[in-house]
Structures are given as C-alpha cells and as structure tokens.
Enzyme design. Structure first.
Site, PDB file in Angstrom:
ATOM      1  N   ASP A  59       0.873  -1.172   0.000  1.00  0.00           N
ATOM      2  CA  ASP A  59       0.000   0.000   0.000  1.00  0.00           C
ATOM      3  C   ASP A  59       0.916   1.229   0.000  1.00  0.00           C
ATOM      4  O   ASP A  59       1.483   1.599   1.024  1.00  0.00           O
ATOM      5  CB  ASP A  59      -0.878  -0.022   1.251  1.00  0.00           C
ATOM      6  N   PHE A  82       0.414   5.091 -11.726  1.00  0.00           N
ATOM      7  CA  PHE A  82      -0.996   4.806 -12.024  1.00  0.00           C
ATOM      8  C   PHE A  82      -1.819   4.595 -10.757  1.00  0.00           C
ATOM      9  O   PHE A  82      -3.042   4.645 -10.814  1.00  0.00           O
ATOM     10  CB  PHE A  82      -1.116   3.511 -12.840  1.00  0.00           C
ATOM     11  N   SER A 126      -5.694  13.229 -16.369  1.00  0.00           N
ATOM     12  CA  SER A 126      -6.970  12.953 -17.026  1.00  0.00           C
ATOM     13  C   SER A 126      -7.539  14.211 -17.660  1.00  0.00           C
ATOM     14  O   SER A 126      -7.332  15.329 -17.159  1.00  0.00           O
ATOM     15  CB  SER A 126      -7.950  12.437 -15.968  1.00  0.00           C
ATOM     16  N   TYR A 151     -12.460  12.905  -7.077  1.00  0.00           N
ATOM     17  CA  TYR A 151     -11.530  12.196  -7.966  1.00  0.00           C
ATOM     18  C   TYR A 151     -10.850  13.189  -8.915  1.00  0.00           C
ATOM     19  O   TYR A 151      -9.619  13.242  -9.009  1.00  0.00           O
ATOM     20  CB  TYR A 151     -12.262  11.113  -8.765  1.00  0.00           C
ATOM     21  N   LYS A 155      -6.793  14.703  -9.312  1.00  0.00           N
ATOM     22  CA  LYS A 155      -5.974  14.783 -10.540  1.00  0.00           C
ATOM     23  C   LYS A 155      -5.470  16.209 -10.747  1.00  0.00           C
ATOM     24  O   LYS A 155      -4.321  16.421 -11.135  1.00  0.00           O
ATOM     25  CB  LYS A 155      -6.787  14.322 -11.761  1.00  0.00           C
ATOM     26  N   TYR A 178      -5.212  11.650 -20.091  1.00  0.00           N
ATOM     27  CA  TYR A 178      -5.910  10.660 -20.916  1.00  0.00           C
ATOM     28  C   TYR A 178      -7.332  11.118 -21.177  1.00  0.00           C
ATOM     29  O   TYR A 178      -7.990  11.652 -20.299  1.00  0.00           O
ATOM     30  CB  TYR A 178      -6.065   9.308 -20.231  1.00  0.00           C
ATOM     31  N   LEU A 201     -18.911   3.144 -19.806  1.00  0.00           N
ATOM     32  CA  LEU A 201     -19.740   2.701 -20.925  1.00  0.00           C
ATOM     33  C   LEU A 201     -19.331   1.328 -21.485  1.00  0.00           C
ATOM     34  O   LEU A 201     -20.182   0.436 -21.618  1.00  0.00           O
ATOM     35  CB  LEU A 201     -19.677   3.772 -22.034  1.00  0.00           C
ATOM     36  N   ASP A 299     -22.249  14.606 -15.966  1.00  0.00           N
ATOM     37  CA  ASP A 299     -21.661  14.317 -17.279  1.00  0.00           C
ATOM     38  C   ASP A 299     -21.433  15.611 -18.053  1.00  0.00           C
ATOM     39  O   ASP A 299     -22.321  16.469 -18.103  1.00  0.00           O
ATOM     40  CB  ASP A 299     -22.605  13.420 -18.109  1.00  0.00           C
TER      41      ASP A 299
HETATM   42  N1  UFG Z   1     -22.744   6.154 -20.422  1.00  0.00           N
HETATM   43  C1  UFG Z   1     -24.023   5.686 -20.661  1.00  0.00           C
HETATM   44  N2  UFG Z   1     -24.431   4.586 -19.964  1.00  0.00           N
HETATM   45  C2  UFG Z   1     -23.639   3.924 -19.070  1.00  0.00           C
HETATM   46  C3  UFG Z   1     -22.334   4.415 -18.850  1.00  0.00           C
HETATM   47  C4  UFG Z   1     -21.914   5.536 -19.540  1.00  0.00           C
HETATM   48  O1  UFG Z   1     -24.781   6.254 -21.451  1.00  0.00           O
HETATM   49  O2  UFG Z   1     -24.085   2.951 -18.471  1.00  0.00           O
HETATM   50  C5  UFG Z   1     -22.283   7.335 -21.160  1.00  0.00           C
HETATM   51  C6  UFG Z   1     -21.956   8.514 -20.240  1.00  0.00           C
HETATM   52  O3  UFG Z   1     -23.099   9.260 -19.961  1.00  0.00           O
HETATM   53  C7  UFG Z   1     -20.924   9.262 -21.086  1.00  0.00           C
HETATM   54  C8  UFG Z   1     -20.219   8.157 -21.872  1.00  0.00           C
HETATM   55  O4  UFG Z   1     -21.089   7.033 -21.814  1.00  0.00           O
HETATM   56  O5  UFG Z   1     -21.581  10.085 -21.996  1.00  0.00           O
HETATM   57  C9  UFG Z   1     -18.888   7.770 -21.282  1.00  0.00           C
HETATM   58  O6  UFG Z   1     -19.045   7.502 -19.906  1.00  0.00           O
HETATM   59  P1  UFG Z   1     -17.937   6.775 -19.027  1.00  0.00           P
HETATM   60  O7  UFG Z   1     -18.494   6.611 -17.657  1.00  0.00           O
HETATM   61  O8  UFG Z   1     -17.443   5.561 -19.726  1.00  0.00           O
HETATM   62  O9  UFG Z   1     -16.729   7.806 -19.044  1.00  0.00           O
HETATM   63  P2  UFG Z   1     -16.679   9.311 -18.526  1.00  0.00           P
HETATM   64  O10 UFG Z   1     -16.363  10.135 -19.733  1.00  0.00           O
HETATM   65  O11 UFG Z   1     -17.818   9.691 -17.718  1.00  0.00           O
HETATM   66  O12 UFG Z   1     -15.465   9.208 -17.504  1.00  0.00           O
HETATM   67  C10 UFG Z   1     -14.182   8.861 -17.931  1.00  0.00           C
HETATM   68  C11 UFG Z   1     -13.433   8.132 -16.816  1.00  0.00           C
HETATM   69  C12 UFG Z   1     -13.161   9.050 -15.668  1.00  0.00           C
HETATM   70  C13 UFG Z   1     -12.536  10.313 -16.128  1.00  0.00           C
HETATM   71  C14 UFG Z   1     -13.352  10.946 -17.215  1.00  0.00           C
HETATM   72  C15 UFG Z   1     -12.689  12.134 -17.804  1.00  0.00           C
HETATM   73  O13 UFG Z   1     -14.174   7.043 -16.357  1.00  0.00           O
HETATM   74  O14 UFG Z   1     -12.281   8.398 -14.792  1.00  0.00           O
HETATM   75  O15 UFG Z   1     -13.531  10.014 -18.283  1.00  0.00           O
HETATM   76  O16 UFG Z   1     -13.596  12.856 -18.566  1.00  0.00           O
HETATM   77  F1  UFG Z   1     -12.446  11.192 -15.116  1.00  0.00           F
END
Ligand code: UFG
Length: 338
Positions: A59, A82, A126, A151, A155, A178, A201, A299
């Site tokens: 840890d 990471f 990020s 979170y 970052k 990223y 997603l 979002d």
């Molecule tokens: N989405 C859906 N349904 C789901 C999950 C996601 O429609 O069940 C949509 C979200 O609304 C979003 C897109 O898919 O429009 C991407 O969502 P993610 O959760 O996959 O990714 P995010 O862009 O929300 O988040 C990611 C990382 C985070 C980081 C962020 C930076 O998971 O750690 O990008 O923007 F902080």
C-alpha cells in the site's frame, strides 16, 4: 536495462503499459495493493511478453511500505504513477478516502524519489481536469475548471503538486492527460476488470451483451450534439500504453523541454454514445439491449482532444480506430467467460 517502477501496474492501463515497456526493453517493477485488480495479471503479462515483471504487494499510501519498494529495488530509474482510486461516483461518497489515498501515494513516491535522486516521473492525469470545455478540440493550454468530483480534484491537485516539486528538485515530470481509455490487448489476456457493476460505458456494454447485465441505459439523448448523446474521445488502451513508453524515453534521454510537461492523449476524434453502440454491434455481431434514460448527473456534454502537441513533441499518434477498440473489448469479455 533500465528499471521502471509502475505503481498500480496490475490495473487496466498499468498492465498494458508494463507489456509495452517490456517490449521496448525496460525492466519493470510493479507495486500494487491489488485493491482493484488481481495477481494473476502478472502471469498473463508473462504469457504475452515471456518476461515476468517483478511484483511487490504494498500500500503505497503508507510511508513505510512505499520505502520498502525503493529499498528492495535500488536500481529504479523512473516511475510511472498509475496507483489511485478512480471511481468518480465513489469519490463523491468517500472524499476523505480519495484524498488520503491518491495524495498519500504520489507524495510518498515523490519523497522516496527525491531522497534517492531518482529523476523521471510520468503521471497518470486525465482530461477530467478541463471540466466542460469552452472550445473544441481541447488544447493543453485550455483553462482548468473547478473540479466536479473529489476524484477529478485529486488529478488537478496532483498536477499542482508536481509543479512545485519540479521547481524545488531535480525531478522531471510528464503528465499525460488521458481521454477515455477502452479496449484490451489483442491477446485477450489482459483488459479492464471493473469491480461490481461497471460505471463506464464499454464494460457496461460488453457485460450487457454477454448477459451479465439486463440492459444498458444511455444517459440522455437530449444533449446539443448531432444525435443527442454525449461525445467522448475514446482511446485504445494499447495506444495509451505506448504513449507512456514514449514519455519515459523522452525524460530519460533528456528530450523534455521543461521540467513539467503536459500532453493530451486521445485520438482527436469524438464519438457519441450511440456511435459507440453501433460500432460494438457491428464488430461483435451482437444486438445490444439498450434504452434511453435520463441524463447522468455530472456528465459533460462533449470533449475531444487536440493531439497536435503530443504528435509534434512526443512523435506519438493513436493508431487504432473505434471498431478495433470495441472488438478488442468484446474479445476480452468473451475470454473472461471461459
Ligand atoms: N454512459 C451511458 N451509460 C452507461 C455508462 C456511460 O450512457 O451505463 C455514457 C456517459 O453518460 C458518457 C459516456 O457514456 O456520456 C462515457 O461515460 P464513461 O463513464 O465511460 O466515461 P466518462 O467520460 O464519464 O469518464 C471517464 C473516466 C473518468 C474520467 C473521465 C474524464 O471514467 O475516470 O472520463 O472525462 F475522469
């Protein structure tokens, strides 16, 4: 052979980066507490590269445990960091835990580096640091907006910590911002292993397609985008892993122009949620069960990278396309079932 410490090296991006570093001729030491991963990732890395990375379960947020890593491996020349807690929603419920863990890790590692004159550090940052962008594609020079989750805040503050540490030491840093990492190694031996119900997603899509989840909910189709769903810059995790090799090479070879540099790591292309689903259905041949639901709180509407700085300075450009990302994610999901 140069030795690089990868904190969080059994995780999604860390494991793929280990593979690419080994392929590039580096010796890799992984330090991980396995809180969100599995030790068999080490075996699978070895299956891909025929080289077993050194592994130590610790840890890193605990000072004495972090010191143990550097004592055990005195030839570490650089660190790729990471290790961090990374779930946006969970961070809102447990902010103190997030601050203690993410800051504890980075501070302990930097302290050991400073004491031992280890100079090279690559930080996992990020695009979340930008918040909702005013202008697209987003450049590294864009303003940093107020964080919307602990979170994201960790970052942002980690980047600030690195600024002051580089000003007061010999440590040189590249922070890679990223966009949305997805996909898996072509061998389907390593990939993303979400804990419990996925928030992201792609794992939600692949788990729905394989029958682990009943239905995917698309979070909102009334956004001001062409098809009404949110837009992200999805990047293949192998492309992202390669960016880390280029970054550590740059630092070791003294090619960096400043002691702290930031690079966007994305493809430069934005895809909507519905476009991702379409790509997945095409590459997997599976019809996805999904419904349109309400928007998810927090979002952002759309974000994609201006990657010209990474191209010019790092000579790095993403090679994979959306179809290869969704296909590799699906192959990984199928392999998990076996
Ligand atoms: N989405 C859906 N349904 C789901 C999950 C996601 O429609 O069940 C949509 C979200 O609304 C979003 C897109 O898919 O429009 C991407 O969502 P993610 O959760 O996959 O990714 P995010 O862009 O929300 O988040 C990611 C990382 C985070 C980081 C962020 C930076 O998971 O750690 O990008 O923007 F902080």
């Amino acid at each position: 052979m140069k030795t690089i410490l990868i904190t969080g090296g059994t995780g999604f991006i860390g494991s793929h980066t280990t593979v690419e570093l080994q392929k590039a001729g580096y010796n890799v030491v992984i330090a991980d507490n396995l809180s969100n991963s599995n030790e068999n990732v080490i075996d699978n890395i070895e299956k891909i590269t025929n080289i077993r990375p050194c592994f130590i379960k610790v840890d890193l947020s605990k000072e004495d445990e972090c010191k143990k890593v550097f004592d055990k491996y005195p030839n570490i020349e650089g660190v790729i960091n990471f290790a961090a807690s990374k779930a946006v929603g969970e961070s809102c419920e447990k902010p103190i835990m997030y601050y203690k863990n993410n800051f504890g890790i980075i501070l302990n590692v930097l302290e050991q580096m400073k004491q031992r004159d280890i100079k090279y550090f690559v930080q996992s940052s990020s695009c979340t640091v930008y918040g909702e962008p005013d202008k697209l594609p987003i450049k590294e020079s864009s303003p940093i907006k107020e964080a919307t989750s602990p979170y994201g805040h960790t970052k942002q503050v980690s980047e600030e910590i690195l600024k002051f540490v580089t000003l007061s030491s010999n440590i040189k840093v590249i922070a890679l911002r990223y966009f949305n990492p997805i996909g898996a190694h072509e061998s389907a031996l390593i990939g993303e292993l979400p804990n419990g119900v996925p928030n992201n997603l792609i794992p939600y899509i692949t788990q729905t397609a394989i029958g682990l989840r009943k239905q995917l909910t698309v979070f909102g189709d009334d956004y001001p985008t062409p098809d009404g769903t949110c837009i992200r810059d999805y990047i293949h995790v192998v492309d992202l892993a390669k960016a880390h090799v280029v970054a550590i090479d740059r630092l070791i070879n003294n090619k960096n122009k400043k002691s702290l540099e930031f690079f966007n790591i994305g493809t430069g292309n934005g895809f909507s949620v519905l476009e991702v689903i379409k790509s997945f259905e095409k590459t997997s041949g599976v019809k996805l069960n999904y419904v349109i639901g309400p928007r998810r709180q927090g979002d952002i509407i759309q974000i994609y990278a201006d990657t010209s700085l990474a191209e010019k300075e790092l000579g790095w450009k993403a090679q994979e396309n959306l179809d290869s990302m969704t296909l590799s994610a699906w192959k990984w999901q199928l392999a998990l079932k076996k």
